[in-house]
Write an enzyme that holds these catalytic residues in place. Structure first.
Site, PDB file in Angstrom:
ATOM      1  N   GLY A 223      38.393  13.922 -16.519  1.00  0.00           N
ATOM      2  CA  GLY A 223      37.829  12.576 -16.514  1.00  0.00           C
ATOM      3  C   GLY A 223      38.465  11.703 -17.560  1.00  0.00           C
ATOM      4  O   GLY A 223      39.141  12.199 -18.461  1.00  0.00           O
TER       5      GLY A 223
ATOM      6  N   PRO B 278      39.043   9.213 -20.811  1.00  0.00           N
ATOM      7  CA  PRO B 278      38.589   9.437 -22.185  1.00  0.00           C
ATOM      8  C   PRO B 278      37.230   8.782 -22.436  1.00  0.00           C
ATOM      9  O   PRO B 278      36.917   7.754 -21.850  1.00  0.00           O
ATOM     10  CB  PRO B 278      39.648   8.732 -23.039  1.00  0.00           C
ATOM     11  CG  PRO B 278      40.779   8.432 -22.142  1.00  0.00           C
ATOM     12  CD  PRO B 278      40.288   8.440 -20.749  1.00  0.00           C
ATOM     13  N   GLY B 279      36.459   9.429 -23.284  1.00  0.00           N
ATOM     14  CA  GLY B 279      35.185   8.839 -23.697  1.00  0.00           C
ATOM     15  C   GLY B 279      34.042   8.972 -22.715  1.00  0.00           C
ATOM     16  O   GLY B 279      33.009   8.356 -22.863  1.00  0.00           O
ATOM     17  N   THR B 280      34.234   9.791 -21.695  1.00  0.00           N
ATOM     18  CA  THR B 280      33.166   9.913 -20.707  1.00  0.00           C
ATOM     19  C   THR B 280      32.220  11.055 -21.029  1.00  0.00           C
ATOM     20  O   THR B 280      31.328  11.359 -20.255  1.00  0.00           O
ATOM     21  CB  THR B 280      33.745  10.120 -19.291  1.00  0.00           C
ATOM     22  OG1 THR B 280      34.784  11.091 -19.380  1.00  0.00           O
ATOM     23  CG2 THR B 280      34.302   8.846 -18.735  1.00  0.00           C
ATOM     24  N   GLY B 281      32.442  11.716 -22.153  1.00  0.00           N
ATOM     25  CA  GLY B 281      31.484  12.731 -22.574  1.00  0.00           C
ATOM     26  C   GLY B 281      31.897  14.155 -22.245  1.00  0.00           C
ATOM     27  O   GLY B 281      31.052  15.038 -22.163  1.00  0.00           O
ATOM     28  N   LYS B 282      33.191  14.402 -22.102  1.00  0.00           N
ATOM     29  CA  LYS B 282      33.632  15.770 -21.786  1.00  0.00           C
ATOM     30  C   LYS B 282      33.334  16.717 -22.946  1.00  0.00           C
ATOM     31  O   LYS B 282      32.816  17.814 -22.740  1.00  0.00           O
ATOM     32  CB  LYS B 282      35.130  15.774 -21.449  1.00  0.00           C
ATOM     33  CG  LYS B 282      35.453  14.960 -20.215  1.00  0.00           C
ATOM     34  CD  LYS B 282      36.913  15.050 -19.829  1.00  0.00           C
ATOM     35  CE  LYS B 282      37.835  14.371 -20.799  1.00  0.00           C
ATOM     36  NZ  LYS B 282      37.640  12.907 -20.892  1.00  0.00           N
TER      37      LYS B 282
ATOM     38  N   HIS C  32      34.656  -4.993   0.295  1.00  0.00           N
ATOM     39  CA  HIS C  32      35.855  -4.257   0.707  1.00  0.00           C
ATOM     40  C   HIS C  32      35.508  -2.784   0.967  1.00  0.00           C
ATOM     41  O   HIS C  32      35.807  -2.239   2.032  1.00  0.00           O
ATOM     42  CB  HIS C  32      36.914  -4.382  -0.395  1.00  0.00           C
ATOM     43  CG  HIS C  32      38.206  -3.705  -0.094  1.00  0.00           C
ATOM     44  ND1 HIS C  32      39.324  -4.387   0.288  1.00  0.00           N
ATOM     45  CD2 HIS C  32      38.564  -2.398  -0.115  1.00  0.00           C
ATOM     46  CE1 HIS C  32      40.312  -3.531   0.494  1.00  0.00           C
ATOM     47  NE2 HIS C  32      39.875  -2.309   0.247  1.00  0.00           N
ATOM     48  N   GLU C  33      34.846  -2.187  -0.006  1.00  0.00           N
ATOM     49  CA  GLU C  33      34.494  -0.764   0.153  1.00  0.00           C
ATOM     50  C   GLU C  33      33.500  -0.573   1.293  1.00  0.00           C
ATOM     51  O   GLU C  33      33.588   0.394   2.046  1.00  0.00           O
ATOM     52  CB  GLU C  33      33.926  -0.191  -1.149  1.00  0.00           C
ATOM     53  CG  GLU C  33      34.907  -0.151  -2.321  1.00  0.00           C
ATOM     54  CD  GLU C  33      36.216   0.541  -2.004  1.00  0.00           C
ATOM     55  OE1 GLU C  33      36.236   1.469  -1.169  1.00  0.00           O
ATOM     56  OE2 GLU C  33      37.256   0.128  -2.566  1.00  0.00           O
TER      57      GLU C  33
ATOM     58  N   HIS D  17      35.300  -0.390   4.580  1.00  0.00           N
ATOM     59  CA  HIS D  17      35.844   0.949   4.872  1.00  0.00           C
ATOM     60  C   HIS D  17      34.737   1.862   5.393  1.00  0.00           C
ATOM     61  O   HIS D  17      34.877   2.501   6.436  1.00  0.00           O
ATOM     62  CB  HIS D  17      36.372   1.610   3.588  1.00  0.00           C
ATOM     63  CG  HIS D  17      37.663   1.047   3.086  1.00  0.00           C
ATOM     64  ND1 HIS D  17      38.747   0.852   3.893  1.00  0.00           N
ATOM     65  CD2 HIS D  17      38.049   0.672   1.844  1.00  0.00           C
ATOM     66  CE1 HIS D  17      39.748   0.364   3.160  1.00  0.00           C
ATOM     67  NE2 HIS D  17      39.336   0.240   1.910  1.00  0.00           N
TER      68      HIS D  17
HETATM   69  P1  ADP Z   1      35.628  12.753 -24.152  1.00  0.00           P
HETATM   70  O1  ADP Z   1      35.645  14.140 -24.685  1.00  0.00           O
HETATM   71  O2  ADP Z   1      35.396  12.683 -22.680  1.00  0.00           O
HETATM   72  O3  ADP Z   1      36.772  11.907 -24.553  1.00  0.00           O
HETATM   73  P2  ADP Z   1      33.369  12.546 -25.874  1.00  0.00           P
HETATM   74  O4  ADP Z   1      32.516  13.633 -25.366  1.00  0.00           O
HETATM   75  O5  ADP Z   1      34.116  12.804 -27.120  1.00  0.00           O
HETATM   76  O6  ADP Z   1      34.341  12.020 -24.755  1.00  0.00           O
HETATM   77  O7  ADP Z   1      32.451  11.263 -26.046  1.00  0.00           O
HETATM   78  C1  ADP Z   1      32.607  10.385 -27.107  1.00  0.00           C
HETATM   79  C2  ADP Z   1      31.285   9.779 -27.479  1.00  0.00           C
HETATM   80  O8  ADP Z   1      30.814   8.913 -26.453  1.00  0.00           O
HETATM   81  C3  ADP Z   1      30.186  10.799 -27.652  1.00  0.00           C
HETATM   82  O9  ADP Z   1      30.147  11.283 -28.949  1.00  0.00           O
HETATM   83  C4  ADP Z   1      28.942  10.011 -27.315  1.00  0.00           C
HETATM   84  O10 ADP Z   1      28.480   9.304 -28.430  1.00  0.00           O
HETATM   85  C5  ADP Z   1      29.414   9.013 -26.303  1.00  0.00           C
HETATM   86  N1  ADP Z   1      29.133   9.436 -24.916  1.00  0.00           N
HETATM   87  C6  ADP Z   1      30.056   9.646 -23.949  1.00  0.00           C
HETATM   88  N2  ADP Z   1      29.454   9.997 -22.789  1.00  0.00           N
HETATM   89  C7  ADP Z   1      28.139  10.013 -23.026  1.00  0.00           C
HETATM   90  C8  ADP Z   1      27.000  10.298 -22.219  1.00  0.00           C
HETATM   91  N3  ADP Z   1      27.122  10.634 -20.938  1.00  0.00           N
HETATM   92  N4  ADP Z   1      25.794  10.234 -22.805  1.00  0.00           N
HETATM   93  C9  ADP Z   1      25.658   9.884 -24.096  1.00  0.00           C
HETATM   94  N5  ADP Z   1      26.689   9.603 -24.900  1.00  0.00           N
HETATM   95  C10 ADP Z   1      27.926   9.649 -24.395  1.00  0.00           C
END
Ligand code: ADP
Length: 652
Positions: free
Chosen positions: A247, A249-253, A468-469, A472
């Site tokens: 996914g 970046p920043g999506t909470g992986k 658009h979607e 489809h």
């Molecule tokens: P990734 O590893 O996908 O780059 P991170 O897990 O490091 O992302 O997420 C970075 C920060 O964003 C987390 O520390 C949190 O504060 C916030 N965050 C991202 N996704 C979520 C979520 N689904 N719920 C709550 N906080 C989230």
């Protein structure tokens, strides 16, 4: 009417499923981190510390040395000789470092000591290779004797002449490497650095991760594997070894990986792919070995490799050979093959570029499971905003839903940042609560920065994308034999894609009929047709759809012999290229035929477009209903979609 009822129903359903994050106790920020092993180079503080110890030891050594030596008057050698000549010096001690001359012979000294009037004057000089000195002393009847070097003298000499320069060189060497940023790798030769962190109690639970319900659902199974492996063993099933979180970046992986460890209550080892790649060949590989060794010792546990693509890049796509990375990757593959998941070690890895990963990594027994962690939809964003504003003082009637609505395309980390920025805005103007306007200002500030990275659509564009979607999806629903719609989304997905309609085949297919191919073209054209019907204008958004529909039409004519003039005739020949990524097309027909092909494609597409326009015009009401719902919820699954179609096509 029926439509309205349905929309509130589905909203309600989603709201309840998201209620849990709001009841959470712990915040992700409150997590505890416990570093276990810190193998590796001394840090700066330690280095300074040891230098102080060393200097203190040296000081003591010199002091002791000074104590042993009686204070003497140091004179030059020639003068020393003169004093012998003059009969002043009666006795000489030939030391290693000094010659010491005494004014009394041993005998007189003893006598003086007995009489308790010991006054001994001594002279000291640095030795010179001078054989005449001995002759002189013999002549003058001076008592002389050689003393062996004392241990202390030896120690001081060795320190000054050997240990000190060595330490100095060591310090300079270390300093140079720390400047180059690679000291760790050199000094610790492959031992894992402090970055391998076992976060015993990550303090993160699934409830802390808001929104990502589907990803959580898949990961719950992994938790179950870790908690009760016996269950799976009993039935003879294999526990997965590796799960790849894919996914943006920043999506909470990372959060999700921590949550898996937190839920299963196992240690969590975390390392970034980039940490493996060092400047020396072999360091990365031995780090991998070390990591797995540590993990095995702490099993059951989770290894989390962030940025897997840093080591896992496909070996064939990198032009220049990179021995170090390749070795590291190989070692990782070997380790993954070599251990039994039964041992309780599960590897989670994250990447935002799964397409560049080496296929070997994705093979069964390695990262054979992939979990998509996508940007959150409206409800997901609202839930994340709620989570992050827990500890922020908000004005009572603040509307986070409104904030969520305007932040399509934001990932969790962006939203966390938004809440923080809003709080900063409030502090800046001396307010004690965050108000709606702070969120708007913070949003503007962030969007200016994010504009390049993520796409944030303006309301007009969002509307176009929604129709658009829907176009489809609706054509797919109205075309017999088309693959059913699985999910519709208008959440922008970064580079290029503004929304998508996912169709999934109901069964494996090896043959495609002419009708089905035309159906595919229809679905692809549905997007642009909807735009034309609703806005009476067309946009650039359909370019990918058009490329794909044209390609299908072309294949029908040239490869499958589905045209009038060249019925059952193949007009191109394919030679697979050795790179394996496509094929070399060679033309084996005349200019005239080419013209015919082009014209037929154009004609075919035109016909299909008219057909699709007709189809959608007849269902304009449904088109509005679905698009309106999409604009509020941003994503829609198969059931919701079917319900709306059902309701809006009911006879009134
Ligand atoms: P990734 O590893 O996908 O780059 P991170 O897990 O490091 O992302 O997420 C970075 C920060 O964003 C987390 O520390 C949190 O504060 C916030 N965050 C991202 N996704 C979520 C979520 N689904 N719920 C709550 N906080 C989230």
């Amino acid at each position: 009417m029926g439509n309205k009822q349905n929309s509130s129903e589905s909203q309600h359903k989603n709201n309840t499923s998201l209620a849990s994050p709001q009841n959470r106790q712990k915040t992700p920020d409150g997590e505890k981190q416990k570093e276990i092993k810190m193998i590796g180079p001394m840090n700066k503080k330690q280095l300074q510390f040891s230098i102080w110890y060393f200097l203190a030891a040296m000081g003591i050594l010199f002091y002791l040395n000074a104590l042993v030596d009686i204070p003497e008057t140091t004179i030059e050698f020639s003068e020393f000789k003169k004093k012998i000549e003059a009969g002043e010096i009666q006795r000489v001690k030939l030391g290693e470092r000094y010659y010491t001359g005494f004014l009394q012979t041993r005998q007189t000294l003893e006598q003086l000591t007995r009489e308790k009037k010991k006054v001994e004057r001594t002279y000291r000089t640095t030795p010179v290779e001078d054989p005449s000195l001995i002759a002189l002393m013999d002549k003058k009847g001076v008592e002389y004797y050689k003393v062996p070097i004392t241990f202390l003298e030896m120690l001081v000499t060795a320190t000054v002449s050997w240990v000190l320069p060595f330490i100095l060189i060591l310090i300079i060497w270390r300093f140079m490497f720390s400047r180059m940023g690679g000291m760790g790798g050199v000094m610790s030769f492959g031992r894992n650095q402090a970055k391998v962190v076992a976060e015993g109690d990550t303090g993160v639970l699934f409830d802390d991760v808001a929104g990502a319900e589907e990803s959580k659902e898949e990961l719950k199974e992994v938790v179950d594997f870790l908690k009760t492996p016996e269950k799976y063993e009993a039935i003879g099933g294999k526990v997965p070894k590796g799960v790849l979180l894919v996914g943006p970046p920043g999506t909470g992986k990372t959060m999700l990986a921590k949550a898996v460890a937190g839920e299963a209550k196992v240690p969590f080892f975390r390392i970034s792919g980039a940490d493996f790649v060092e400047m020396f060949v072999g360091v990365g590989a031995s780090r991998v070995r070390d990591l797995f060794k540590q993990a095995r010792e702490n099993a059951p546990c989770i290894i989390f490799i962030d940025e897997l693509d840093a080591i896992g890049k496909s070996r064939s796509t990198v032009g220049m050979a990179n021995d170090e990375r390749e070795q590291t990757l190989n070692q990782l593959l070997v380790e993954m093959d070599g251990f039994e998941a039964r041992g309780g070690v599960i590897i989670l890895a994250a990447t935002n570029r799964p397409n560049i990963l080496d296929p070997a990594l994705l093979r069964p027994g390695r990262f054979d499971r992939q979990v998509l962690v996508d940007r959150p939809d409206l409800l997901g964003r609202e839930a994340i905003l709620n989570v992050h504003s827990k500890n922020v003082k908000l004005e009572k009637n603040i509307d986070l839903k409104k904030v969520a609505q305007s932040t399509a395309g934001f990932a969790g980390a962006d939203l966390a940042n938004l809440v923080n920025e809003a709080a900063i805005m409030a502090v800046r103007v001396g307010r004690e609560e965050v108000i709606q306007k702070d969120f708007e200002d913070a949003f503007e500030k962030i969007v200016a920065g994010l504009a390049k990275k993520n796409r944030v659509l303006n309301p007009k564009e969002r509307k176009i994308v929604a129709y658009h979607e829907t176009g489809h999806a609706l054509v797919a629903a109205l075309t017999t034999g088309a693959e059913p719609v699985q999910k519709i989304s208008i959440v922008p997905r970064g580079l290029g894609s503004l929304g998508y309609t996912m169709q999934l085949p109901t069964e494996d297919r090896y043959l495609v009929t002419e009708e089905e191919m035309l159906g595919k073209i229809d679905v692809l054209l549905g997007g642009r047709a909807a735009e034309k019907i609703i806005f009476n204008q067309i946009t650039s958004g359909a370019s990918n759809d058009l490329a794909r529909s044209t390609e299908i039409a072309k294949k029908m004519i040239t490869e499958y012999g589905m045209s009038e003039e060249f019925e059952n005739v193949v007009l191109s020949s394919h030679q697979p290229t050795f790179l394996g990524d496509g094929s070399l097309q060679s033309r084996e027909f005349s200019e005239e035929t080419q013209r015919y092909i082009d014209q037929t494609i154009a004609k075919m597409i035109k016909q299909r477009f008219q057909h699709v326009m007709q189809l959608l015009q007849n269902k304009e009401e449904t088109l509005h209903a679905v698009a309106t719902q999409l604009l509020t919820t941003e994503t829609m699954d198969a059931t919701e979609f079917a319900q709306i179609i059902h309701h809006s096509s009911k006879p009134k």
